[in-house]
Design an enzyme around this catalytic site. Structure first.
Site, PDB file in Angstrom:
ATOM      1  N   GLY A  68      -4.602   0.051  14.053  1.00  0.00           N
ATOM      2  CA  GLY A  68      -3.248   0.196  14.593  1.00  0.00           C
ATOM      3  C   GLY A  68      -2.571  -1.128  14.887  1.00  0.00           C
ATOM      4  N   GLY A 127       0.759  -1.248   0.000  1.00  0.00           N
ATOM      5  CA  GLY A 127       0.000   0.000   0.000  1.00  0.00           C
ATOM      6  C   GLY A 127       0.786   1.291   0.000  1.00  0.00           C
ATOM      7  N   ASP A 164      -5.254   2.109  10.707  1.00  0.00           N
ATOM      8  CA  ASP A 164      -6.687   1.966  10.957  1.00  0.00           C
ATOM      9  C   ASP A 164      -6.851   1.580  12.436  1.00  0.00           C
ATOM     10  OD1 ASP A 164      -9.330   1.663   9.333  1.00  0.00           O
ATOM     11  OD2 ASP A 164      -9.246  -0.201  10.451  1.00  0.00           O
ATOM     12  N   GLU A 224       4.107   3.915   6.131  1.00  0.00           N
ATOM     13  CA  GLU A 224       2.896   3.100   6.008  1.00  0.00           C
ATOM     14  C   GLU A 224       1.831   3.871   5.225  1.00  0.00           C
ATOM     15  OE1 GLU A 224       1.412   0.481   5.727  1.00  0.00           O
ATOM     16  OE2 GLU A 224       0.927  -0.394   7.671  1.00  0.00           O
ATOM     17  N   ASP A 225       0.920   3.139   4.598  1.00  0.00           N
ATOM     18  CA  ASP A 225      -0.143   3.817   3.850  1.00  0.00           C
ATOM     19  C   ASP A 225      -1.232   4.356   4.775  1.00  0.00           C
ATOM     20  OD1 ASP A 225      -1.041   1.261   4.514  1.00  0.00           O
ATOM     21  OD2 ASP A 225      -1.821   0.782   2.525  1.00  0.00           O
TER      22      ASP A 225
HETATM   23  P1  IMP Z   1      -4.816  -1.852  10.892  1.00  0.00           P
HETATM   24  O1  IMP Z   1      -3.907  -2.988  11.264  1.00  0.00           O
HETATM   25  O2  IMP Z   1      -6.219  -2.057  11.358  1.00  0.00           O
HETATM   26  O3  IMP Z   1      -4.284  -0.498  11.332  1.00  0.00           O
HETATM   27  O4  IMP Z   1      -4.968  -1.868   9.335  1.00  0.00           O
HETATM   28  C1  IMP Z   1      -3.963  -1.492   8.541  1.00  0.00           C
HETATM   29  C2  IMP Z   1      -4.070  -2.061   7.149  1.00  0.00           C
HETATM   30  O5  IMP Z   1      -5.414  -2.295   6.734  1.00  0.00           O
HETATM   31  C3  IMP Z   1      -3.498  -1.039   6.210  1.00  0.00           C
HETATM   32  O6  IMP Z   1      -2.106  -1.184   6.070  1.00  0.00           O
HETATM   33  C4  IMP Z   1      -4.282  -1.284   4.951  1.00  0.00           C
HETATM   34  O7  IMP Z   1      -3.618  -2.256   4.182  1.00  0.00           O
HETATM   35  C5  IMP Z   1      -5.614  -1.826   5.409  1.00  0.00           C
HETATM   36  N1  IMP Z   1      -6.651  -0.746   5.432  1.00  0.00           N
HETATM   37  C6  IMP Z   1      -7.190  -0.146   6.521  1.00  0.00           C
HETATM   38  N2  IMP Z   1      -8.115   0.764   6.188  1.00  0.00           N
HETATM   39  C7  IMP Z   1      -8.157   0.759   4.834  1.00  0.00           C
HETATM   40  C8  IMP Z   1      -8.931   1.506   3.855  1.00  0.00           C
HETATM   41  O8  IMP Z   1      -9.764   2.389   4.162  1.00  0.00           O
HETATM   42  N3  IMP Z   1      -8.691   1.206   2.547  1.00  0.00           N
HETATM   43  C9  IMP Z   1      -7.773   0.268   2.157  1.00  0.00           C
HETATM   44  N4  IMP Z   1      -7.026  -0.442   3.019  1.00  0.00           N
HETATM   45  C10 IMP Z   1      -7.225  -0.213   4.351  1.00  0.00           C
HETATM   46 MG    MG Z   2      -0.596  -1.191   4.620  1.00  0.00          MG
END
Ligand code: IMP
Ligand code: MG
Length: 179
Positions: free
Chosen positions: A108, A48, A106, A102-103
């Site tokens: 975390g 991403g 969300d 990181e992209d």
């Molecule tokens: P986390 O571990 O919940 O913080 O999620 C992180 C990962 O979920 C990111 O690195 C993205 O690959 C994916 N992600 C979270 N939200 C989105 C979104 O709105 N669109 C696309 N990918 C997302």
């Molecule tokens: Mg990512």
């Protein structure tokens, strides 16, 4: 405002490319100031972050290095869902000032896992830069120093981010339209 359809879902433009690039430049300028003389090692998390990493690096003017890692995810190994592993990091980060690229952060949990894994390799310091942060969804305490943009909880695609692997090539960021 333009709309795109990806598979079964419709998205509309929410952050135009020009605004993204402006925000990315601002983050780069902060890193240039904070990390001058530290020869930071940027570690971009694939897939991403590829567009963000590219545009960010164009505005980094201090001596630095960049490398890339990928996260392997395993579904259903625990009741809580995904366990992710950092793969492909060959660099010795011991004593280095590391900036994770990181992209999006969300919940975390991905970033927490990265910090824990990289932390065991004794870097001099560990910093997080993310293109996007959804503050409303963050579930773990994280010190995220470099955030280009904060966004609402909606699902987005574009500028490297995907919906089911599609949409990474879009230049703007698009938000899911709830119909
Ligand atoms: P986390 O571990 O919940 O913080 O999620 C992180 C990962 O979920 C990111 O690195 C993205 O690959 C994916 N992600 C979270 N939200 C989105 C979104 O709105 N669109 C696309 N990918 C997302
Ligand atoms: Mg990512």
């Amino acid at each position: 405002m333009s709309r795109v359809t990806i598979k079964d879902k419709t998205f509309e433009t929410s952050i135009p490319e020009a605004e993204i690039l402006e925000r990315v430049k601002k983050v780069a300028e902060r890193i240039n100031k904070d990390m001058a003389d530290k020869n930071p090692l940027f570690i971009a998390v694939l897939n991403g972050s590829f567009m963000f990493a590219s545009d960010l690096m164009k505005h980094i003017t201090i001596p630095c290095e960049i490398s890339f890692v990928k996260l392997a995810s395993y579904e259903g190994t625990t009741s809580t869902g995904k366990i992710k592993e950092v793969i492909g990091l060959n660099e010795d980060i011991r004593g280095r000032h590391v900036v994770i690229v990181e992209d999006i952060v969300d919940t975390g949990s991905t970033m927490k896992r990265m910090i824990e894994t990289l932390g065991t390799r004794e870097p001099a310091s560990l910093h997080i830069s993310t293109l996007l942060l959804k503050p409303g969804k963050l579930q773990v305490p994280l010190d995220i120093e470099y955030v280009a943009m904060e966004i609402p909880n909606d699902f987005i695609v574009g500028y490297g981010l995907d919906y089911d692997q599609q949409g990474r090539n879009l230049r703007d960021i698009y938000t899911l339209v709830n119909e």
